[in-house]
Design a protein around this motif. Structure first.
Motif, PDB file in Angstrom:
ATOM      1  N   PHE A   1       0.851  -1.194   0.000  1.00 37.66           N
ATOM      2  CA  PHE A   1       0.000   0.000   0.000  1.00 37.66           C
ATOM      3  C   PHE A   1       0.886   1.244   0.000  1.00 37.66           C
TER       4      PHE A   1
ATOM      5  N   LEU B   1       1.467   4.665   2.142  1.00 38.54           N
ATOM      6  CA  LEU B   1       1.170   5.458   3.331  1.00 38.54           C
ATOM      7  C   LEU B   1       1.367   6.923   2.958  1.00 38.54           C
TER       8      LEU B   1
ATOM      9  N   ASN C   1      -7.086   2.276  -5.153  1.00 41.07           N
ATOM     10  CA  ASN C   1      -7.483   2.021  -3.759  1.00 41.07           C
ATOM     11  C   ASN C   1      -6.315   1.526  -2.911  1.00 41.07           C
TER      12      ASN C   1
ATOM     13  N   ARG D   1      -3.378   4.871   1.933  1.00 39.04           N
ATOM     14  CA  ARG D   1      -3.842   4.936   3.314  1.00 39.04           C
ATOM     15  C   ARG D   1      -3.354   6.274   3.876  1.00 39.04           C
ATOM     16  N   GLU D   2      -4.270   7.245   3.967  1.00 31.38           N
ATOM     17  CA  GLU D   2      -3.899   8.597   4.394  1.00 31.38           C
ATOM     18  C   GLU D   2      -3.970   8.739   5.902  1.00 31.38           C
TER      19      GLU D   2
ATOM     20  N   ASP E   1      -2.068   6.002  14.677  1.00 31.02           N
ATOM     21  CA  ASP E   1      -2.926   5.735  13.512  1.00 31.02           C
ATOM     22  C   ASP E   1      -2.184   4.952  12.439  1.00 31.02           C
TER      23      ASP E   1
ATOM     24  N   VAL F   1      -3.042   1.265  10.566  1.00 29.95           N
ATOM     25  CA  VAL F   1      -2.997   1.003   9.123  1.00 29.95           C
ATOM     26  C   VAL F   1      -2.229  -0.276   8.834  1.00 29.95           C
TER      27      VAL F   1
ATOM     28  N   ALA G   1      -3.529  -3.870   7.385  1.00 32.14           N
ATOM     29  CA  ALA G   1      -2.937  -4.408   6.153  1.00 32.14           C
ATOM     30  C   ALA G   1      -2.365  -5.797   6.362  1.00 32.14           C
TER      31      ALA G   1
END
Ligand SMILES: Nc1ncnc2c1ncn2[C@@H]1O[C@H](COP(=O)(O)OP(=O)(O)OP(=O)(O)O)[C@@H](O)[C@H]1O
Ligand SMILES: Nc1ccn([C@H]2C[C@H](O)[C@@H](COP(=O)(O)O)O2)c(=O)n1
Ligand SMILES: [Mg+2]
Length: 191
Positions: A111, A113, A163, A166-167, A180, A184, A188
């Motif tokens: 992903f 970040l 998609n 991950r903000e 946070d 994430v 994942a």
């Protein structure tokens, strides 16, 4: 197959800070593209030192062939790692296409970040960083922000359409941001 998490965000958004904490606690190896380039700039006998420094001071992006090779070489030094935090890469379309060309079949992109933070706060963080960087000055930062807005943010949008983004809001204190970020990674990795 190398497991990769890209870490992107404006200069001063906290990519290096958060990646260091992830590396300490979650078993990922932190690879900062900027740090690798600065090391290559200083390496005795490097043919790319002057080129790298000109890009760094100008806030522009070094040709991907140089940066991607530095990243792959670094990953090959940690073949048993659970994963890699690729910090500050891909920063533009050349980075993205060059990465795909060189690393296709060798990596699993888990992903992206994305550390989001208002630019004025990011700039003040860089100006107060105190690490003696040649690009922590108003002129270079102006250019780095322009590069981020015009070249890097479109890369984040590209991954967003897949998609994969991950903000995390990094305007907050480090510990809150990190809490946070851990969530994430847990999601994942179904930790
Ligand atoms: N959440 C935060 N709150 C306050 N200061 C922070 C936070 N995160 C990082 N900093 C500080 O801001 C400065 C920049 O952080 P860092 O070097 O991690 O950013 P970066 O995204 O890696 O920047 P660059 O892209 O320029 O390398 C550092 O001095 C760091 O200690
Ligand atoms: N993919 C990359 C990453 C970094 N650089 C150069 C240009 C950046 O302004 C500089 C510093 O990076 P940072 O430490 O702020 O992540 O390094 C690049 O050309 N390509
Ligand atoms: Mg950094």
């Amino acid at each position: 197959m190398f497991n990769v998490v890209f870490v992107l965000g404006p200069p001063g958004s906290g990519k290096g800070t958060i990646c260091s904490k992830i590396q300490e606690n979650l078993g990922y190896v932190h690879l900062s593209a900027g740090d690798l380039l600065r090391a290559e700039r200083e390496r005795a006998g490097s043919q790319f030192g002057a080129l790298i420094e000109s890009h760094i001071k100008n806030g522009s992006i070094v040709p991907v062939e140089i940066t991607c090779s530095l990243l792959e070489n670094a990953m090959n030094l940690h073949k048993t790692a659970n994963g890699f935090l690729v910090d500050g890469f891909p920063r533009n379309a050349d980075n993205l296409s060059g990465w795909s060309k060189q690393m296709s079949g060798k990596v699993h992109e888990q992903f992206v970040l994305f550390l989001s933070c208002p630019v004025d706060i990011c700039i003040n963080r860089c100006l107060n960083r105190g690490e003696g960087r040649t690009d922590d000055n108003v002129d270079s930062l102006k250019k780095r922000v322009e590069t981020y807005n015009n070249q890097t943010f479109p890369i984040i949008e590209h991954f967003g359409k897949l998609n994969m983004v991950r903000e995390v809001d990094s305007e907050r204190p480090v510990e809150e941001v990190y809490e946070d970020v851990v969530k994430v990674f847990e999601a994942a990795n179904q930790m």
